[in-house]
Design an enzyme around this catalytic site. Structure first.
Site, PDB file in Angstrom:
ATOM      1  N   HIS A  52      -5.622 -11.388  -1.426  1.00 37.74           N
ATOM      2  CA  HIS A  52      -4.252 -11.017  -1.597  1.00 37.74           C
ATOM      3  C   HIS A  52      -4.121  -9.996  -0.281  1.00 37.74           C
ATOM      4  O   HIS A  52      -4.983  -9.728   0.492  1.00 37.74           O
ATOM      5  CB  HIS A  52      -4.498  -9.996  -2.748  1.00 37.74           C
ATOM      6  CG  HIS A  52      -4.676 -10.609  -4.063  1.00 37.74           C
ATOM      7  ND1 HIS A  52      -4.171 -10.008  -4.972  1.00 37.74           N
ATOM      8  CD2 HIS A  52      -4.918 -12.218  -4.540  1.00 37.74           C
ATOM      9  CE1 HIS A  52      -4.111 -10.714  -6.167  1.00 37.74           C
ATOM     10  NE2 HIS A  52      -4.644 -11.959  -5.770  1.00 37.74           N
ATOM     11  N   GLU A  54      -3.117  -7.300   0.152  1.00 37.28           N
ATOM     12  CA  GLU A  54      -3.488  -5.915   0.324  1.00 37.28           C
ATOM     13  C   GLU A  54      -5.070  -5.757   0.885  1.00 37.28           C
ATOM     14  O   GLU A  54      -5.414  -5.033   1.560  1.00 37.28           O
ATOM     15  CB  GLU A  54      -3.544  -4.889  -0.881  1.00 37.28           C
ATOM     16  CG  GLU A  54      -2.161  -4.879  -1.653  1.00 37.28           C
ATOM     17  CD  GLU A  54      -1.528  -6.080  -2.478  1.00 37.28           C
ATOM     18  OE1 GLU A  54      -1.073  -5.649  -3.340  1.00 37.28           O
ATOM     19  OE2 GLU A  54      -2.162  -7.303  -2.404  1.00 37.28           O
ATOM     20  N   CYS A  82      -1.687  -5.544  -7.907  1.00 37.93           N
ATOM     21  CA  CYS A  82      -2.411  -6.017  -9.153  1.00 37.93           C
ATOM     22  C   CYS A  82      -3.505  -5.292  -9.399  1.00 37.93           C
ATOM     23  O   CYS A  82      -3.862  -3.995  -8.602  1.00 37.93           O
ATOM     24  CB  CYS A  82      -2.662  -7.305  -8.972  1.00 37.93           C
ATOM     25  SG  CYS A  82      -4.270  -7.709  -7.806  1.00 37.93           S
ATOM     26  N   CYS A  85      -6.153  -5.152  -6.575  1.00 44.25           N
ATOM     27  CA  CYS A  85      -5.851  -4.606  -5.371  1.00 44.25           C
ATOM     28  C   CYS A  85      -5.702  -2.980  -5.625  1.00 44.25           C
ATOM     29  O   CYS A  85      -6.462  -2.286  -4.697  1.00 44.25           O
ATOM     30  CB  CYS A  85      -4.591  -5.101  -4.782  1.00 44.25           C
ATOM     31  SG  CYS A  85      -4.769  -6.804  -4.268  1.00 44.25           S
TER      32      CYS A  85
END
Length: 153
Positions: A52, A54, A82, A85
């Site tokens: 992801h 992040e 999410c 993260c």
């Protein structure tokens, strides 16, 4: 630079993800008014669940600072983080997170869960809605195009 300027930089990262056919989410990490790390979604490209925006940005910031503690940094991300993260943000001790649009299906700040309200040993100041329309449109347009492509197959 202000929050909108930094979010524009995160949007640039999201557009890199879009160019690869990834969900267009981008992130940057700022320390002392300087961008020290950037990331964009690469989950499909790398076939790795944790890729992801992040997480990639956090890894880059840790490398740049030679520390896992990102205590004086701010993370800007185009979509509400999410659970995975958000957990990484807490573990990295990032004190501030700024995001664009909410993630109604997976968001861990206000949409599905309020993870940052749990009294962990580290508190995170989270604010959303920065360039909300632009960041929301990026995601909506991506999925709209994806649905059209699937229906035309």
């Amino acid at each position: 630079m202000n929050d909108q300027d930094y979010m524009k930089e995160a949007v640039k990262e999201a557009r890199k993800a879009l160019a690869l056919g990834e969900v267009p989410i981008g992130a940057i990490i700022v320390k002392d008014k300087e961008i020290i790390a950037r990331g964009f979604n690469r989950r499909e490209t790398d076939q790795q669940t944790t890729q992801h925006a992040e997480i990639i940005a956090i890894k880059g910031a840790c490398t740049a600072l030679k520390s896992w503690r990102l205590e004086s940094c701010t993370l800007y991300v185009t979509q509400e983080p999410c659970v995975m993260c958000s957990g990484a943000i807490i573990q990295a001790r990032i004190p501030k997170v700024r995001y664009g649009t909410t993630d109604l299906k997976n968001g861990a700040h206000v949409s599905q869960l309020r993870l940052y309200d749990i009294p962990f040993n580290h508190r995170v100041d989270v604010r959303g809605g920065i360039l909300k329309q632009e960041t929301s449109d990026l995601i909506k347009d991506f999925f709209s195009t994806l649905r059209k492509q699937k229906n035309n197959v």
